[in-house]
Design an enzyme around this catalytic site. Structure first.
Site: not given
Length: 333
Positions: A237, A261, A266, A298
């Protein structure tokens, strides 16, 4: 008992494909909305029994209150994390919450190690060079993962899977978890205190949920304790890392490699095609200027196996609730 009506928010074409395939065995009435769940779109959930959401949907108290008023009985998360849900409000309103605690730990673990390898061996830079007929090796010098010390923060299914892969590379794996599973220690890693892990690791990889306790777990203080030129990887996260602190550490060369990622903000970026837009997130844009930063959008979970498991587990969770059976994936609020 008739099957419940289900709607999915934040859906992409691949969500529809995999959920429709899985639903052949369940027969739910499913509607797909490509918009995120928020104050403007919550009205779309009217007349549905279950609302299914993803990582960037807003499920705070006001949203839950509107869902309850519209007749929604349950909230189904098609992901493991639930930091975007006000669980106290859900309990107060009597809305049951289920999730997918694991779908393919190996998918995220393999992506994690892929980020490590790409950063350490500069695959992304080599690919671009060869496309331009440049076969020079200057600037592509890497390092072995073999015999490096890797710190895994969080030893759930994904942390365990990552540890197993790294053992195959001949890494020494240290681990920290506030709830250690001691039976795993001799098999895959050695548990140490968090400060000890941060000090010793050449590579640090984050595999823990985002909570009040883990928000900005990687901050100025933690970074100051790390080895110079450390590699930091986050496939969990975005809020686990204080991004501004990470940028300062990149500038001072304390962090030598950063693989992400996920990203704190985001929800305004990931899962969308913004190639024709001006991105006004100055912090994100600053990250992109560093040659030793690698960011993916992600996609750690994004494999055929994982999407199949997500769809099947989500629908099985809903089936359990619909039939008033105990659901092992219901969050205890």
């Amino acid at each position: 008992m008739s099957p419940w009506k289900l709607c999915l928010f934040s859906t992409k074409p691949y969500d529809k494909t995999f959920f429709e395939q899985a639903n052949n065995a369940y027969g739910f009435n499913i509607s797909f909305f490509d918009c995120e769940l928020n104050q403007k779109t919550v009205v779309l959930a009217k007349s549905f029994d279950v609302v299914c959401v993803f990582v960037n949907d807003n499920v705070d108290a006001p949203i839950l209150e509107q869902l309850k008023a519209q007749g929604v009985k349950a909230l189904a998360l098609r992901c493991a994390g639930y930091n975007n849900v006000d669980l106290n409000a859900a309990k107060r309103l009597g809305i049951k919450v289920v999730r997918v605690p694991e779908y393919s730990p190996e998918a995220v673990a393999e992506h994690t190690v892929g980020l490590m390898l790409t950063l350490s061996r500069k695959f992304h830079k080599a690919y671009n060079r060869v496309k331009e007929d440049n076969f020079a090796l200057n600037g592509l010098l890497g390092f072995n993962l073999h015999k490096k010390t890797v710190g895994i923060i969080g030893t759930g299914k994904i942390g365990q899977a990552t540890s197993k892969i790294l053992q195959g590379f001949g890494c020494t794996v240290l681990a920290y978890d506030p709830f250690p599973q001691n039976k795993l220690e001799n098999e895959h890693f050695k548990y140490v205190e968090l400060d000890s892990l941060i000090v010793q690791a050449d590579i640090i990889s984050l595999h823990c949920p985002l909570t009040q306790d883990t928000q900005h777990l990687i901050n100025d203080k933690a970074i100051s304790m790390m080895k110079n030129n450390v590699m930091l990887i986050n496939t969990s996260r975005g809020g686990l890392i204080d991004t501004k602190a990470a940028i300062q550490a990149l500038k001072s060369k304390k962090i030598g490699y950063l693989g992400l990622d996920v990203y704190e903000q985001e929800s305004n970026l990931f899962f969308e095609d913004l190639s024709n837009e001006i991105i006004d997130d100055d912090i994100f844009q600053r990250l992109l200027t560093f040659p030793n930063v690698l960011i993916t959008g992600h996609q750690g979970f994004f494999t055929q196996e994982a999407l199949t498991a997500i769809a099947t587990t989500t629908l099985e969770n809903i089936k359990c609730l619909n039939e008033n059976n105990a659901c092992p994936n219901q969050l205890e609020i």
